[in-house]
Design an enzyme around this catalytic site. Sequence first.
Site, short mmCIF file in Angstrom:
data_model
loop_
_atom_site.label_atom_id
_atom_site.label_comp_id
_atom_site.label_asym_id
_atom_site.label_seq_id
_atom_site.Cartn_x
_atom_site.Cartn_y
_atom_site.Cartn_z
N THR A 88 -3.98 -13.46 9.87
CA THR A 88 -4.39 -14.49 8.92
C THR A 88 -3.88 -15.86 9.36
O THR A 88 -4.63 -16.84 9.38
CB THR A 88 -3.87 -14.14 7.51
OG1 THR A 88 -4.36 -12.85 7.16
CG2 THR A 88 -4.34 -15.15 6.47
N SER A 118 -0.13 -5.19 10.17
CA SER A 118 0.34 -6.07 9.11
C SER A 118 1.48 -6.98 9.59
O SER A 118 2.43 -6.51 10.21
CB SER A 118 0.82 -5.19 7.96
OG SER A 118 1.14 -6.00 6.88
N LYS A 151 -8.53 -2.37 1.07
CA LYS A 151 -8.30 -1.52 2.22
C LYS A 151 -9.01 -0.18 2.09
O LYS A 151 -9.34 0.46 3.09
CB LYS A 151 -6.81 -1.35 2.48
CG LYS A 151 -6.22 -2.50 3.35
CD LYS A 151 -7.02 -2.70 4.59
CE LYS A 151 -6.47 -3.50 5.74
NZ LYS A 151 -5.71 -4.68 5.59
N ARG A 210 0.83 -1.20 0.00
CA ARG A 210 0.00 0.00 0.00
C ARG A 210 0.87 1.25 0.00
O ARG A 210 2.01 1.23 0.42
CB ARG A 210 -0.93 0.02 1.21
CG ARG A 210 -2.14 -0.88 1.03
CD ARG A 210 -3.08 -0.84 2.22
NE ARG A 210 -2.46 -1.39 3.40
CZ ARG A 210 -1.92 -0.68 4.39
NH1 ARG A 210 -1.98 0.64 4.37
NH2 ARG A 210 -1.36 -1.28 5.42
N ARG A 231 1.59 -12.14 -1.72
CA ARG A 231 0.22 -12.34 -1.22
C ARG A 231 -0.57 -13.34 -2.04
O ARG A 231 -0.37 -13.48 -3.25
CB ARG A 231 -0.55 -11.01 -1.30
CG ARG A 231 -0.05 -9.94 -0.38
CD ARG A 231 -0.69 -10.02 0.97
NE ARG A 231 -0.09 -9.07 1.89
CZ ARG A 231 -0.56 -8.83 3.12
NH1 ARG A 231 -1.63 -9.47 3.55
NH2 ARG A 231 0.04 -7.98 3.90
N1 ATP Z 1 4.93 -17.01 16.05
C1 ATP Z 1 4.31 -16.60 14.96
N2 ATP Z 1 3.00 -16.25 14.99
C2 ATP Z 1 2.37 -15.80 13.90
N3 ATP Z 1 2.95 -15.68 12.69
C3 ATP Z 1 4.25 -16.02 12.57
C4 ATP Z 1 4.98 -16.50 13.70
N4 ATP Z 1 6.23 -16.75 13.29
C5 ATP Z 1 6.29 -16.46 11.98
N5 ATP Z 1 5.10 -16.04 11.52
C6 ATP Z 1 4.84 -15.59 10.13
O1 ATP Z 1 4.45 -14.22 10.19
C7 ATP Z 1 3.52 -13.92 9.18
C8 ATP Z 1 2.22 -13.39 9.78
O2 ATP Z 1 1.49 -12.84 8.71
P1 ATP Z 1 -0.09 -12.74 8.58
O3 ATP Z 1 -0.44 -12.84 7.15
O4 ATP Z 1 -0.78 -13.68 9.50
O5 ATP Z 1 -0.27 -11.25 9.08
P2 ATP Z 1 -1.58 -10.39 9.14
O6 ATP Z 1 -1.69 -9.90 10.53
O7 ATP Z 1 -2.71 -11.14 8.58
O8 ATP Z 1 -1.15 -9.16 8.20
P3 ATP Z 1 -1.97 -8.32 7.09
O9 ATP Z 1 -2.88 -7.39 7.84
O10 ATP Z 1 -0.90 -7.57 6.38
O11 ATP Z 1 -2.69 -9.28 6.23
C9 ATP Z 1 3.26 -15.21 8.42
O12 ATP Z 1 4.08 -15.19 7.31
C10 ATP Z 1 3.68 -16.27 9.42
O13 ATP Z 1 4.13 -17.46 8.81
O1 OAA Z 2 -3.58 -3.74 3.35
C1 OAA Z 2 -2.70 -4.49 2.93
O2 OAA Z 2 -2.09 -4.35 1.87
C2 OAA Z 2 -2.36 -5.67 3.72
C3 OAA Z 2 -2.96 -5.60 5.01
O3 OAA Z 2 -3.89 -6.31 5.28
C4 OAA Z 2 -2.43 -4.61 5.96
O4 OAA Z 2 -1.45 -3.91 5.66
O5 OAA Z 2 -3.00 -4.51 7.05
MN MN Z 3 -3.59 -10.87 6.80
#
Ligand code: ATP
Ligand code: OAA
Ligand code: MN
Length: 530
Positions: free
Chosen positions: A240, A235, A198, A56, A319
């Site tokens: 996820t 993020s 977003k 973003r 992604r």
């Molecule tokens: N202990 C841990 N707990 C959670 N995630 C971990 C851990 N160790 C490594 N990771 C890695 O960290 C990343 C967490 O990313 P995730 O996609 O869940 O983030 P998100 O909060 O959904 O972010 P976004 O809002 O950007 O989508 C994953 O790639 C995951 O494999």
């Molecule tokens: O918005 C995006 O590109 C990915 C996301 O979920 C974040 O940053 O929270």
């Molecule tokens: Mn996510």
Amino acid sequence: MSTVNMSIELANLLESEKVNHQLSVSQLVEKILERQEGVLTSTGAIQVETGKYTGRSPHDKFIVSDSLTSHTVEWGDVNQPFSSERFDALYKKVLEHLKEQNELFVFNGYAGADDKYQLPIQVVNEYAWHNLFAHQLFIRPEDTKLKNDAESFSIVSAPTFKAVPDIDGTNSETFIIISFERRVVLIGGTEYAGEMKKSIFSVMNFLLPQNNILPMHCSANVGKEGDVALFFGLSGTGKTTLSADATRRLIGDDEHGWSSTGVFNIEGGCYAKCIQLSKEKEPQIFNAIRFGTVLENVVINSNTRIADYNDNSLTENTRAAYPIQAIDNTILPSVAGHPTAIVFLTADAFGVLPPISKLTKEQAMYHFLSGYTSKLAGTERGITAPQATFSTCFGEPFLPLPPTAYAKMLGKKIDEHNVNVYLVNTGWTGGEYGVGERMKLVYTRAMVQAALEGELISVDTVQDPIFGLEIPAHVPGVPDEVLQPVKAWKNANLYEEKAHQLAQKFTKNFERFANVAPEISQMGGPIISK
Ligand SMILES: Nc1ncnc2c1ncn2[C@@H]1O[C@H](COP(=O)(O)OP(=O)(O)OP(=O)(O)O)[C@@H](O)[C@H]1O
Ligand SMILES: O=C([O-])CC(=O)C(=O)O
Ligand SMILES: [Mn+2]
């Protein structure tokens, strides 16, 4: 230029024969391949590359200052104002640009799984793959006739249109501009698909509170007893990853609303990070990458078309976008009751926050308003060492209203429904980034499982000496010494020094809220921050 004229211009454009309305996934995949926008991978997904913008672009985001927003939006670096006149002029240019294309793609669907609060949306795309993304990420209509067309919000996306800042009033060639009066999101100059989802989330963060619904940057799932859990976090903190759990049904991975009857997903799909994705550690997400899924900036072998999830040569922010149905244990429609547990996720690169702790009401409000995590070296240009960031409500870039508006709603709901709140550090342990290591995912999963099963409600705890958080002394499946940061570090003095540094950052950041919430800053923050 009046509203009527602009919406007629858009309507006229959409009547044209070159517009493909509501194509199916198969038809969109055919178009993507025919137009050479992307390639088919070995598992049947579509792989695309987004060029210069692989994430973003927050500095290019604006909200039109008009009668609906001028007195309500929290203007500043995050919500930058844009004038109605400039918006209309740019909108007209974008529509002209779209008119020149041979083909366009339109998706109609919804944001908001609870049909009482659905926002009809229309997504107009220059690229077929962006339209496939919209189809997978938003809520797909079951019937062909959509409700409340007049209410509908349009995303008009023209990635190959580049703005001229001096003429158009943008910050760069790229722009993401929301007009609440026009009910339009105008996107240009960037191919990163996440801007579409977003920006609608930002729209929902403005509209839902009008119906007394709390919009939240969180994932959500539900256990066998109907017990709902929310995972807030910026993020990369694990929303996820941790919400995809074989023992619980997924409600959604990123954006939810909390109404008087419970929580609902805003989206119809997930947008998972793929860097270092493995079948062993994250089987649900790995298996969701199949026909219909969009793989953004994941490097694939040009011959075998097998994805290499370890390759970060295009970006760290690779992604996968797939419909929620691609996860096998989901709840549909994605609506559930009130949460019994809330987890705040943080990826602390100082390695000093406990991997799990229980929060008092004041600590919950303090940490929600603070929204702490670390940006890691390499993930953003210019960042060479871990950098503490505070993003209020764990979602500052998406919040048009003052943070306290959301925080007050959350506080009320936590009280009303007696929700247990936990802080989970998915970041570093045993030392800061570069010295220690990232918390093992199996441990984090074990800690989250114990919390969600209510096993941590009445356990022995040890108080964190600096942050004042209550740390469970034992968690099944996790070695005791992992639970207390000071024990995980080899050098206790160094731990203390780093912990104080972080505590000071919290205190300094909270100065912006000190007047609005003095009892929270006194009772919820670090107990030692000198
Ligand atoms: N202990 C841990 N707990 C959670 N995630 C971990 C851990 N160790 C490594 N990771 C890695 O960290 C990343 C967490 O990313 P995730 O996609 O869940 O983030 P998100 O909060 O959904 O972010 P976004 O809002 O950007 O989508 C994953 O790639 C995951 O494999
Ligand atoms: O918005 C995006 O590109 C990915 C996301 O979920 C974040 O940053 O929270
Ligand atoms: Mn996510």
